[in-house]
Design a protein around this motif. Structure first.
Motif, PDB file in Angstrom:
ATOM      1  N   VAL A 539      -9.450   4.404   7.004  1.00 45.41           N
ATOM      2  CA  VAL A 539     -10.182   3.716   8.079  1.00 45.41           C
ATOM      3  C   VAL A 539      -9.152   3.000   8.938  1.00 45.41           C
ATOM      4  CG1 VAL A 539     -11.802   1.874   8.618  1.00 45.41           C
ATOM      5  CG2 VAL A 539     -12.288   3.456   6.747  1.00 45.41           C
ATOM      6  N   VAL A 540      -9.286   3.157  10.250  1.00 39.23           N
ATOM      7  CA  VAL A 540      -8.254   2.673  11.157  1.00 39.23           C
ATOM      8  C   VAL A 540      -8.703   1.384  11.794  1.00 39.23           C
ATOM      9  CG1 VAL A 540      -6.957   3.239  13.221  1.00 39.23           C
ATOM     10  CG2 VAL A 540      -7.463   5.005  11.547  1.00 39.23           C
ATOM     11  N   THR A 541      -7.756   0.444  11.877  1.00 40.85           N
ATOM     12  CA  THR A 541      -8.102  -0.848  12.458  1.00 40.85           C
ATOM     13  C   THR A 541      -7.266  -1.162  13.688  1.00 40.85           C
ATOM     14  OG1 THR A 541      -6.536  -1.833  10.936  1.00 40.85           O
ATOM     15  CG2 THR A 541      -8.869  -1.805  10.280  1.00 40.85           C
ATOM     16  N   GLY A 542      -6.315  -0.303  14.016  1.00 42.40           N
ATOM     17  CA  GLY A 542      -5.479  -0.591  15.188  1.00 42.40           C
ATOM     18  C   GLY A 542      -4.704   0.633  15.566  1.00 42.40           C
ATOM     19  N   PRO A 543      -3.913   0.536  16.652  1.00 41.64           N
ATOM     20  CA  PRO A 543      -3.174   1.712  17.115  1.00 41.64           C
ATOM     21  C   PRO A 543      -2.011   2.074  16.206  1.00 41.64           C
ATOM     22  CG  PRO A 543      -2.798  -0.166  18.574  1.00 41.64           C
ATOM     23  CD  PRO A 543      -3.813  -0.602  17.579  1.00 41.64           C
ATOM     24  N   SER A 544      -1.533   1.161  15.384  1.00 44.25           N
ATOM     25  CA  SER A 544      -0.416   1.483  14.496  1.00 44.25           C
ATOM     26  C   SER A 544      -0.832   1.205  13.065  1.00 44.25           C
ATOM     27  CB  SER A 544       0.819   0.631  14.848  1.00 44.25           C
ATOM     28  OG  SER A 544       1.122   0.734  16.219  1.00 44.25           O
ATOM     29  N   PRO A 545      -1.685   2.024  12.497  1.00 43.44           N
ATOM     30  CA  PRO A 545      -2.347   1.662  11.228  1.00 43.44           C
ATOM     31  C   PRO A 545      -1.391   1.353  10.093  1.00 43.44           C
ATOM     32  CG  PRO A 545      -2.798   3.950  11.848  1.00 43.44           C
ATOM     33  CD  PRO A 545      -2.157   3.304  13.018  1.00 43.44           C
ATOM     34  N   LEU A 546      -0.297   2.097   9.954  1.00 42.41           N
ATOM     35  CA  LEU A 546       0.560   1.860   8.800  1.00 42.41           C
ATOM     36  C   LEU A 546       1.393   0.605   8.952  1.00 42.41           C
ATOM     37  CD1 LEU A 546       1.741   5.287   7.452  1.00 42.41           C
ATOM     38  CD2 LEU A 546      -0.467   4.154   7.345  1.00 42.41           C
ATOM     39  N   TRP A 547       1.552   0.162  10.185  1.00 38.30           N
ATOM     40  CA  TRP A 547       2.255  -1.108  10.369  1.00 38.30           C
ATOM     41  C   TRP A 547       1.295  -2.277  10.220  1.00 38.30           C
ATOM     42  CZ3 TRP A 547       5.804   0.081  15.219  1.00 38.30           C
ATOM     43  CH2 TRP A 547       6.867   0.913  14.798  1.00 38.30           C
ATOM     44  N   GLU A 548       0.080  -2.039  10.623  1.00 38.22           N
ATOM     45  CA  GLU A 548      -0.894  -3.119  10.544  1.00 38.22           C
ATOM     46  C   GLU A 548      -1.344  -3.357   9.104  1.00 38.22           C
ATOM     47  OE1 GLU A 548      -3.394  -1.189  13.212  1.00 38.22           O
ATOM     48  OE2 GLU A 548      -2.200  -1.804  14.949  1.00 38.22           O
ATOM     49  N   ASN A 549      -1.408  -2.287   8.351  1.00 38.95           N
ATOM     50  CA  ASN A 549      -1.837  -2.410   6.962  1.00 38.95           C
ATOM     51  C   ASN A 549      -0.706  -1.976   6.050  1.00 38.95           C
ATOM     52  OD1 ASN A 549      -4.851  -2.871   7.567  1.00 38.95           O
ATOM     53  ND2 ASN A 549      -4.320  -1.001   8.675  1.00 38.95           N
ATOM     54  N   ARG A 550       0.297  -2.840   5.956  1.00 39.08           N
ATOM     55  CA  ARG A 550       1.501  -2.482   5.216  1.00 39.08           C
ATOM     56  C   ARG A 550       1.195  -2.278   3.733  1.00 39.08           C
ATOM     57  NH1 ARG A 550       6.021  -1.003   7.443  1.00 39.08           N
ATOM     58  NH2 ARG A 550       6.394  -1.836   9.505  1.00 39.08           N
ATOM     59  N   ASP A 551       0.222  -2.997   3.217  1.00 39.25           N
ATOM     60  CA  ASP A 551       0.018  -2.942   1.776  1.00 39.25           C
ATOM     61  C   ASP A 551      -0.888  -1.779   1.395  1.00 39.25           C
ATOM     62  OD1 ASP A 551       1.532  -5.208   1.812  1.00 39.25           O
ATOM     63  OD2 ASP A 551      -0.238  -6.491   2.079  1.00 39.25           O
ATOM     64  N   GLU A 552      -2.077  -1.796   1.922  1.00 42.23           N
ATOM     65  CA  GLU A 552      -2.980  -0.719   1.574  1.00 42.23           C
ATOM     66  C   GLU A 552      -3.913  -0.448   2.725  1.00 42.23           C
ATOM     67  OE1 GLU A 552      -5.258  -1.316  -1.886  1.00 42.23           O
ATOM     68  OE2 GLU A 552      -5.792   0.800  -2.059  1.00 42.23           O
ATOM     69  N   LEU A 553      -4.099   0.854   2.966  1.00 47.55           N
ATOM     70  CA  LEU A 553      -4.946   1.266   4.063  1.00 47.55           C
ATOM     71  C   LEU A 553      -6.395   1.199   3.599  1.00 47.55           C
ATOM     72  CD1 LEU A 553      -3.893   2.265   6.769  1.00 47.55           C
ATOM     73  CD2 LEU A 553      -4.101   4.594   5.906  1.00 47.55           C
ATOM     74  N   PRO A 554      -7.266   0.615   4.401  1.00 46.30           N
ATOM     75  CA  PRO A 554      -8.681   0.703   4.032  1.00 46.30           C
ATOM     76  C   PRO A 554      -9.145   2.145   4.069  1.00 46.30           C
ATOM     77  CG  PRO A 554      -8.444  -0.275   6.211  1.00 46.30           C
ATOM     78  CD  PRO A 554      -7.068  -0.086   5.666  1.00 46.30           C
ATOM     79  N   VAL A 555     -10.047   2.503   3.185  1.00 49.49           N
ATOM     80  CA  VAL A 555     -10.512   3.887   3.153  1.00 49.49           C
ATOM     81  C   VAL A 555     -12.027   3.920   3.187  1.00 49.49           C
ATOM     82  CG1 VAL A 555      -8.520   4.800   1.952  1.00 49.49           C
ATOM     83  CG2 VAL A 555     -10.477   3.920   0.637  1.00 49.49           C
ATOM     84  N   ALA A 556     -12.513   5.060   3.641  1.00 47.59           N
ATOM     85  CA  ALA A 556     -13.942   5.327   3.570  1.00 47.59           C
ATOM     86  C   ALA A 556     -14.187   6.159   2.340  1.00 47.59           C
ATOM     87  CB  ALA A 556     -14.415   6.071   4.809  1.00 47.59           C
TER      88      ALA A 556
END
Lengths: 635, 568, 178, 338
Positions: A539-556
């Motif tokens: 699940v994406v929260t911004g234009p640079s998802p891996l930088w914004e969510n350095r720890d863990e990416l939210p998922v569906a």
């Protein structure tokens, strides 16, 4: 399928089971037929990329042959007939079999990963597209091997390519090869548009789409609008040649300039079909190497869209010497110059990105720098050829050869090579050699400029294009020799690149998921990605998802494991709308492509091939779409 | 005796058209009696080609002249039966079949007292004893290897025989020559192109229009060397006016057809000459079309008559032009008095009577590499050389017309001696409205038709107006028709075995019986414009006729047969 | 399996080469040898020169030679008499019923030496190779050749279906004009 | 104007040679080409400066942070004010682009206008492109002064020349860079090109549109002559071919009119009247044969006639079998056709 409970959701089991079950559902069967039947966009994309690079290699050899012939005046390496075949093959091969397909190939591989879905839309069409592309390439090259290579130039101007002045099947093979590649390209364009519009990861709103994906979206629209023109053109040409229609016969109401209009209505957007993906690659790679998000996201998107629209308004600048009305020519001068503005916006935004960046001088970044140097120069000569009076001097000379190689190699191949270095670890799982990469970048950059810059001067000195030789008393000899020698340097660079690419596949250092610390979604999965791409849809929260969510990416979650399910989201806001099952592997696309190829090749020789050949095509298509009670039919 | 309706009205001896010698004693064939015409005899010539020569009357003999290889039959009519009196078969050079543009036939002999003067296709002018058919002399008048043929009958002008060459399609240099009738000795030769001396232009040359003046215009109105192969054949009617001592003849179109290969006015092609019969010196010239684009050749029918024209008695020359106009000229001065179209014409807008210029339509100009569509009339011409006749009774001019249009695309032509020098793709077409052919009864004074009979196919069998008020003509589909001379009402018709491409003949036998004879025989499917082996699936076959005549069933037997009709 | 595929490939290559090969320069000795036809006494039919056979009849099926033949047909005024095969003062060619037969040697002799009924001799106007190219092309007008190697239409007035679109000679009824 | 001269003089060294017979856009010998060379120069300088500026900025952007200590990796840290300033700079650069592009469009439009404006009664020459040679026809109000030549255009200095361009087969393009920009010759279309030669000289031109197998050997020369010399030359061209001066040449004339030569070539004054190949009436007065392939000498004529397909493979001239004597005679005759 036994043993898997019906309607098993990923919410119900642990991650290991999810991955095991997904792998079982999405895997490609082993063996020959399994490989043929696969619809995995990564496998097909990989094939596409490798095939396109093989064609690049072959086309490069042709280029070297030409430089061998032209190195000295009155050269005797190739005769005029062979030379004409060689330069036509070089152009047709590079444009139709390398440049466009390789960009689409990169997209086939990367777009689903970058938008966070499990497969491309219409995956069987994707398989079909590859086989058709391969058949078209084989058609051209087998014909060339049989001394039947087209000899009419990659632009195939009538009447030289028409029934009267091009006896035999050489021109038909060229025209039909276009049909093959355009079918393939149109198929991919449709897939990409649908993938981008409907399969983006939840939360990936329009302003969070990676710029490469944006570029491919715009490109796909250009493909869909421009390619029909050339297919109409090439089909008309085949009809003129085979059944005696008169599209291009002035005596019976046709017009030879109609061909040029049709061709360049495709041919100019073609340049942007090649160039826009490259700008997308630059925009997507740059953040990783300057450690900043790209500056002016909106401006970049808008400039790509603008280029896409404007690209349809410039085709006449290829026809400034045909004696069209002056007013029209002035309009096309203005529009051709105007495209410098959105191109400038892109350059300025990238420079602005660099300005505050902290550059990391790795191989892909070197190629980006080479791109700046070369492409801006090519853009400048582009402004020059946009001017009607100036174009009357440089049109159809080596100046133009230099110009479009600057634009296409500088503007597209350099970013592409950078992209290969950049995404190679994702695709292969191993890094390419940084040491060799610097050599590659250096040799190619220097070799390219040494080989092609002098061509500007040659053109201004009066050397026309497409000449198989020139006389000793003309002042072009020394520069041509220099160009030919420099081309060896360029070739050495490419050779090194191929060696590096092949060698690294076996012995490169393992890459890990995100070797460049890049911000986009394709780096969120393993390298190479598993058949299902993502165990759980991010699940994406911004234009640079891996930088914004350095720890863990939210998922569906909530997708079924027992069938190939993907998430369908809304066009603008990427709100999840539905679960849709994606087709399973099938041999039918292959059979459909095979029968279509038979039809298309047969129709070079007899119009009846269209009639009889359509029967096996129909059978293959019926087989393809026949309801089989499989999970995707239920969805 | 009745030479009355000889095909061209090429009147020999003294007299003008109206008072030709040997008028029928009494008009037995009238609109009332014509229905009673019955076939009394036939005679087959054994030649499969198109028979364009009308039967000729010489004394009490009926002469039938076959196409190449020629045979001249002298027939006698005895109580309704035909008997061969003698035959004459000249040796032929068969290579001529390759340089004959438009069929292998040509009109038969001219009668000069007890002699017959005969032109053969392969270029011989032969004098025969009319009684025995024995040749008296034989001189070459045209050079076959150069593409020259003879396509018209010789003209007897006093003690001279005038002969003109044909071969515009082969890039000849058209010429007309006079021979001494007694010996065949050449007297003079004049060319249609070249220096004033060659053309016969000297102090006595006084054209009516200034534009036809100019020193050595036969050279200066051509590109260098162009006049040497510039066409201008003298293949049409030759006409002699003994009162004025003039010979009139037309000159054919310039060669090649492709106009871009012959910039300039192309003098003296596509025009009409009046020459001094004794010396050949030109008196006047009128160019029908300067820099001819559409085959406005001067080889159409020429006739003469003396009439009141707008209140003044004038000596008129009538030219039924291939441009589609009936020209009425003053034959003394060369002034054009009237020029009105008798078939659909759009290649030109008319003739400017002040300057004599043909006013071209801008949208129908032709140029190399460009197809001009729907140009009327077609290059094959709306009328054949023998396709017109005047009737002194009605005062009308009867014209057998082909109402064809064409698509024309000039192409480069290269000159190779003895091979075609044409340079155009031609495709004949139907006219915008109406049929492919018609018999037109033309009112000269009004400049419009008095009546018209439409025929499905081109009418090539010229009209034969009889004093009794009946006009005979033959059709391409094999009918001999008799129509009322004043109203064009069809009175009688008979279907023959083959299409008719020659004019019928009327004559009175020594026993006083009156006959109408017609030589049927159209040749191959496309008639006299082509050889036998033509395939009309090619639109350009036979100079484009393939396109309009495709599908017309070929005759069961295209060969020649003479039919003799008489009142019971 | 592999060997068969290789065989098919080889045949395809040979066929392709024969059809599409472009020999721009004919060696003078070969040209001289190609002139050595042995017509029968009546000039109808005869034996082609050995070299013609050895070369595999390169003027009947080779696209380039047929194209050249078509060009020569227009250039050397064949059109003036034979139109686009429909004929005019010369006989039609497209009906395939030829006075001297469809044999290439007959055609060669007709072109080179002329024929008595008006066909001029082209001996001094064309070279041997050009005559053979014309022979090959004229055969396609008569629809005697494989349509795959026949020329297509020209960029000029459409007069009839192009050579490659015409029906095969065998399908024709008796000549329609007679 | 001084700027123009400056630009041209800067560019001239690039026009290697610059000698007579050159074929270079940078060696203008007429007002059209000069104006185009100026335009090329102007564009080159403007575009060059822009390119240099961009490269400098890129270079500075790369180098300004090199020495800086690596801060914590916070790529998303952003200073809104700074971003806005950067936006303003980018906007300014875009506006500058617009201005430059507009300026270039305007000067190119003005240049187009100056090219179409010609002064004086032009000499009208028809140029027809064939695969692979040029037919040149000098027109005149009087058709008997039409002169047909090939592969060489002679023009009077100072007088505008209007070329009427047409193509016989495929598309060709006429380009004599020292005098004017190129213009295509297109079947079914009429194009025109007007130029003026300012100085006597020999200017090479070449087909610039790919036209088939011998596209590379489809050249021609433009010879600019003083007006009186041109007039004299034209009068000479109007004459029929020279009569043979000796037996060998007479024998050559026999060969030329008896063999296949006459079917394709015109030699005025002899029976040869073919128009399929170049007019040979004054072939020896031309600079080159075979469309700029060989210089006109007796030897090259012999080589060409003996083996045209060896010299220029694929061209339309066949190899006519000739004996050694015939070849000698015919080449002597051709060489005498001044």
């Amino acid at each position: 399928m036994t043993g898997i409970p019906h309607d098993l959701r990923d919410t119900e089991v642990d991650r290991d089971t999810v991955e095991r079950r997904l792998a079982e559902t999405w895997r490609t069967r082993r063996g020959f037929w399994g490989a043929i039947a696969t619809v995995d966009h990564k496998i097909i994309g990989r094939r596409y990329i490798v095939t396109a690079f093989v064609f690049l290699l072959l086309g490069g050899v042709l280029g070297l042959l030409m430089r061998w012939q032209l190195a000295t005046p009155e050269g005797r390496a190739l005769g005029p007939d062979l030379y004409n075949q060689v330069f036509t093959m070089h152009g047709a091969n590079m444009m139709f079999l390398f440049a466009v397909p390789v960009m689409e190939a990169m997209a086939v591989y990367l777009v689903p990963l970058m938008v966070g879905t499990r497969n491309i839309a219409f995956p069987r069409l994707n398989a079909f597209s590859y086989w058709i592309y391969l058949a078209g390439g084989l058609l051209l090259w087998v014909a060339f091997a049989l001394d039947m290579g087209p000899d009419i130039g990659w632009f195939g101007y009538v009447p030289l390519s028409g029934p009267q002045y091009a006896p035999g099947k050489r021109a038909d093979i060229w025209a039909q090869m276009i049909t093959f590649t355009e079918i393939a390209a149109l198929a991919v364009a449709v897939e990409i548009v649908v993938t981008v519009f409907k399969q983006r990861a939840p939360g990936m709103t329009l302003d969070r789409i990676p710029l490469f994906v944006w570029a491919m979206l715009v490109t796909s629209f250009i493909v869909m609008l421009a390619m029909p023109a050339i297919m109409v053109g090439s089909t008309s040409l085949i009809l003129d040649r085979l059944v005696g229609t008169h599209f291009f016969n002035p005596a019976e109401g046709g017009d030879v300039l109609l061909w040029q209009h049709l061709f360049w209505f495709f041919g100019h957007p073609e340049v942007y079909i090649i160039f826009l993906p490259a700008t997308g690659m630059i925009s997507s790679m740059l953040p990783a190497f300057v450690r900043r998000p790209v500056f002016g996201y909106l401006a970049l998107v808008l400039s790509m869209v603008t280029i896409g629209i404007l690209s349809f308004g410039l085709w006449v600048h290829h026809m400034f010497t045909t004696g069209l009305p002056r007013l029209g020519e002035s309009f096309f001068t203005a529009s051709s110059m105007a495209i410098a503005v959105p191109a400038g916006v892109q350059i300025f935004c990238w420079i602005a990105t660099l300005w505050d960046g902290r550059p990391v001088f790795r191989t892909p970044f070197l190629f980006i720098l080479a791109f700046f140097f070369t492409f801006v120069l090519g853009g400048m000569t582009g402004v020059m050829v946009a001017s009607v009076p100036l174009d009357t001097q440089v049109h159809d000379t080596y100046f133009v050869v230099a110009h479009f190689h600057y634009v296409l190699i500088g503007g597209a191949v350099f970013p592409l090579l950078g992209a290969v270095y950049y995404w190679y670890p994702k695709i292969v799982g191993r890094m390419m050699s940084e040491r060799l990469g610097r050599w590659v970048a250096g040799l190619i950059f220097v070799g390219f400029n040494l080989a092609f810059f002098p061509m500007h001067i040659l053109g201004l000195q009066g050397m026309p294009r497409r000449v198989y030789t020139y006389q000793a008393d003309l002042p072009w000899g020394p520069l041509n020799m220099f160009v030919s020698l420099s081309s060896l340097m360029l070739a050495a660079g490419f050779l090194l690149f191929f060696i590096d690419a092949v060698r690294s596949a076996r012995s490169g250092p393992p890459a890990g998921d995100n070797p460049w610390d890049s911000p986009s979604l394709e780096w969120a999965t393993t390298s190479p990605p598993p058949p299902y791409n993502f165990a759980r849809i991010p699940v994406v929260t911004g234009p640079s998802p891996l930088w914004e969510n350095r720890d863990e990416l939210p998922v569906a979650s909530g997708l079924r494991l027992d069938r190939r399910e993907i998430v369908i989201t809304s066009v603008a806001d990427a709100v999840p709308e539905a679960r849709e099952s994606s087709p399973r592997d099938s041999l039918w696309p292959f059979w459909a492509a095979l029968t279509t190829s038979v039809l298309l090749i047969g129709s070079i020789f007899s119009p009846w091939a269209v009639v009889w050949g359509s029967i096996p095509v129909a059978i293959a298509l019926i087989g393809w779409f026949w309801p089989k009670g499989t999970p995707e039919d239920e969805a | 005796m009745a030479l009355w309706a000889a095909l061209f009205l090429a009147v020999g001896g003294a007299g003008r058209a109206e008072d030709a010698p040997g008028r029928a004693p009494a008009a037995a064939i009238t609109p009332e009696t014509v229905r009673g015409l019955r076939l009394v005899s036939t005679f087959r010539t054994g030649n499969p080609q198109a028979h364009v020569a009308s039967p000729q009357v010489a004394g009490d003999r009926l002469l039938v002249f076959t196409p190449f290889p020629h045979t001249l039959f002298a027939l006698k009519v005895e109580a309704g039966h035909l008997r061969v009196d003698w035959t004459f078969r000249p040796d032929g050079n068969r290579m001529v079949e390759g340089v004959a543009c438009c069929g292998l036939g040509l009109p038969g002999p001219a009668v000069a007292g007890d002699r017959l003067l005969l032109n053969t296709l392969d270029g011989h002018t032969i004098a025969l004893d009319a009684a025995t058919g024995r040749p008296l002399w034989d001189v070459p008048s045209a050079a076959v290897p150069r593409g020259e043929t003879l396509a018209s009958a010789p003209l007897v002008a006093g003690d001279r025989v005038i002969v003109g060459t044909a071969g515009d399609d082969f890039g000849i240099r058209g010429r007309v020559a006079a021979l001494e009738a007694g010996s065949g000795r050449p007297l003079w030769t004049r060319f249609s192109t070249g220096s004033d001396q060659d053309v016969g232009i000297g102090p006595g040359f006084a054209p009516f229009y200034d534009r036809d003046l100019g020193r050595d215009a036969g050279v200066t109105s051509w590109p260098p060397g162009g006049w040497e192969r510039g066409g201008g054949s003298v293949s049409g009617t030759l006409l002699h006016d003994p009162e004025l001592g003039l010979v009139f003849h037309g000159t054919g179109r310039p060669a090649p057809i492709n106009p871009d290969q012959r910039p300039g006015g192309n003098r003296w092609s596509s025009g009409l000459f009046a020459r001094d019969a004794a010396t050949g010196a030109a008196r006047w010239f009128y160019q029908l079309a300067s820099h001819d684009l559409h085959g406005v050749s001067g080889t159409g029918p020429l006739l003469m008559t003396d009439r009141d024209w707008k209140g003044v008695r004038r000596k008129l020359l009538i030219h039924v032009g291939l441009s589609g106009y009936v020209y009425v000229l003053d034959r003394v001065t060369g002034e054009v008095l009237s020029a009105e179209p008798f078939v659909p014409v759009n290649a030109s807008r008319g003739v400017d009577l002040a300057t004599g210029a043909l006013l071209r339509s801008d949208n129908k100009t032709t140029r190399i590499g460009t197809m001009t569509r729907d140009v009327c009339p077609s290059l094959t011409g709306p009328v054949t050389p023998g396709g017109a006749a005047l009737s002194p009774e009605t005062g009308l001019l009867y014209i057998a017309t082909s109402r064809l249009c064409m698509d024309i695309e000039p192409r480069p032509a290269t000159y190779m001696q003895g091979t075609p020098f044409t340079g155009a793709n031609l495709r004949a077409k139907r006219p915008p409205n109406g049929s492919l052919g018609a018999l037109v009864a033309w009112d000269l004074a009004a400049g419009k038709p008095a009546w018209t009979i439409q025929e499905d196919l081109p009418v090539l069998g010229g009209p034969l107006p009889l004093p009794g008020g009946v006009v005979f003509y033959g059709t391409y589909d094999g009918y001999l028709k008799a129509v009322g001379a004043r109203d064009g009402r069809v009175l009688w018709q008979e279907k023959l075995a083959s299409g008719i491409v020659a004019a019928p003949t009327f004559f009175t036998a020594p026993d006083g019986a009156q006959y109408v004879s017609v030589l049927a025989g159209q040749g191959g499917a496309l008639g006299p414009s082509a050889g036998l082996e033509v395939d009309a699936r090619d639109a350009t076959a036979a100079r484009g006729l393939g396109n309009v005549l495709r599908g017309v069933p070929p005759p069961e037997d295209g060969g020649g047969a003479l039919y003799l009709f008489a009142l019971p | 399996m592999k060997r068969r595929a290789a065989l098919v490939m080889a045949v395809a290559m040979l066929v392709g080469c024969q059809r599409e090969q472009r020999d721009l320069r004919l060696d003078p000795p070969v040209a001289a040898a190609l002139d050595q036809v042995a017509p029968t006494a009546n000039g109808i039919g005869g034996a082609p020169p050995d070299v013609y056979v050895a070369l595999g009849g390169p003027y009947e099926s080779n696209a380039y030679n047929l194209g050249e033949g078509k060009r020569l047909y227009t250039w050397f005024n064949c059109k003036g008499c034979h139109a686009d095969g429909g004929g005019a003062s010369g006989p039609a060619l497209m009906d395939g019923w030829w006075r001297y037969g469809a044999d290439p040697v007959s055609l060669f002799v007709s072109l080179r030496d002329g024929r008595p009924n008006g066909m001029p001799a082209y001996r001094d106007k064309l070279t041997t190779e050009q005559i053979w190219q014309l022979v090959g092309y004229v055969q396609t007008i008569g629809m005697a050749s494989a349509t795959t190697a026949a020329p297509s239409r020209n960029d000029e007035m459409q007069s009839r279906p192009a050579e490659n679109r015409a029906p095969a000679a065998a399908d024709l009824p008796t000549p329609p004009s007679r | 104007m001084r700027l123009r001269h400056l630009i041209v003089s800067v560019l001239l060294p690039l026009a290697a040679g610059g000698c007579a017979g050159s074929q270079s856009a940078l060696d203008p010998q007429g007002p059209n080409a000069a104006s185009l060379a100026w335009l090329i120069g102007a564009f080159t300088i403007v575009c060059g400066i822009v390119w240099l500026l961009v490269m400098i900025v890129v270079g500075v952007a790369l180098l300004r942070r090199r020495g800086a200590a690596e801060p914590a990796d916070t790529p998303l840290a952003e200073d809104p004010g700074r971003e806005r300033r950067k936006g303003a700079v980018v906007l300014a650069a875009v506006l500058a682009t617009v201005v430059i592009v507009t300026g270039l469009t305007v000067i190119s439009y003005l240049a187009t206008h100056s090219l179409t404006a010609a002064s004086g009664e032009p000499l009208v020459v028809r140029l027809r492109g064939y695969q692979w040679w040029w037919e040149v026809t000098y027109t005149s109000p009087s058709p008997d002064r039409f002169v047909t030549s090939a592969n060489e255009i002679r023009v009077p200095v100072g007088r505008p020349v209007r070329l009427e361009l047409s193509a016989a087969d495929v598309i060709h393009s006429f380009w004599v860079p020292s005098l004017a920009g190129k213009q295509d010759l297109i079947p079914g279309r009429d194009n025109q090109l007007t130029f003026t030669a300012e100085r006597p000289g020999i200017y090479r031109a070449q087909c610039a549109e790919f036209c088939g197998v011998q596209h590379a050997r489809m050249a021609l020369v433009v010879v600019a002559l003083p007006p009186d010399e041109f007039a004299a030359w034209l009068d000479g061209q109007l004459r029929d071919a020279a009569t043979p001066a000796n037996e060998e040449e007479a024998a050559g004339r026999e060969v030329a009119s008896g063999k296949a030569c006459a079917a394709c070539h015109t030699i005025r004054g002899t029976p040869a009247a073919g128009t399929l190949g170049p007019d040979l009436t004054h072939v020896a007065s031309r600079q080159t044969i075979a469309a700029g392939t060989l210089p006109t000498t007796r030897g090259s004529l012999a080589a060409w006639i003996a083996d045209p397909q060896g010299v220029k493979p694929g061209n339309k001239m066949p190899m006519v079998p000739l004996s050694a004597d015939e070849l000698r005679a015919v080449s002597a005759y051709m060489a005498s056709l001044k």
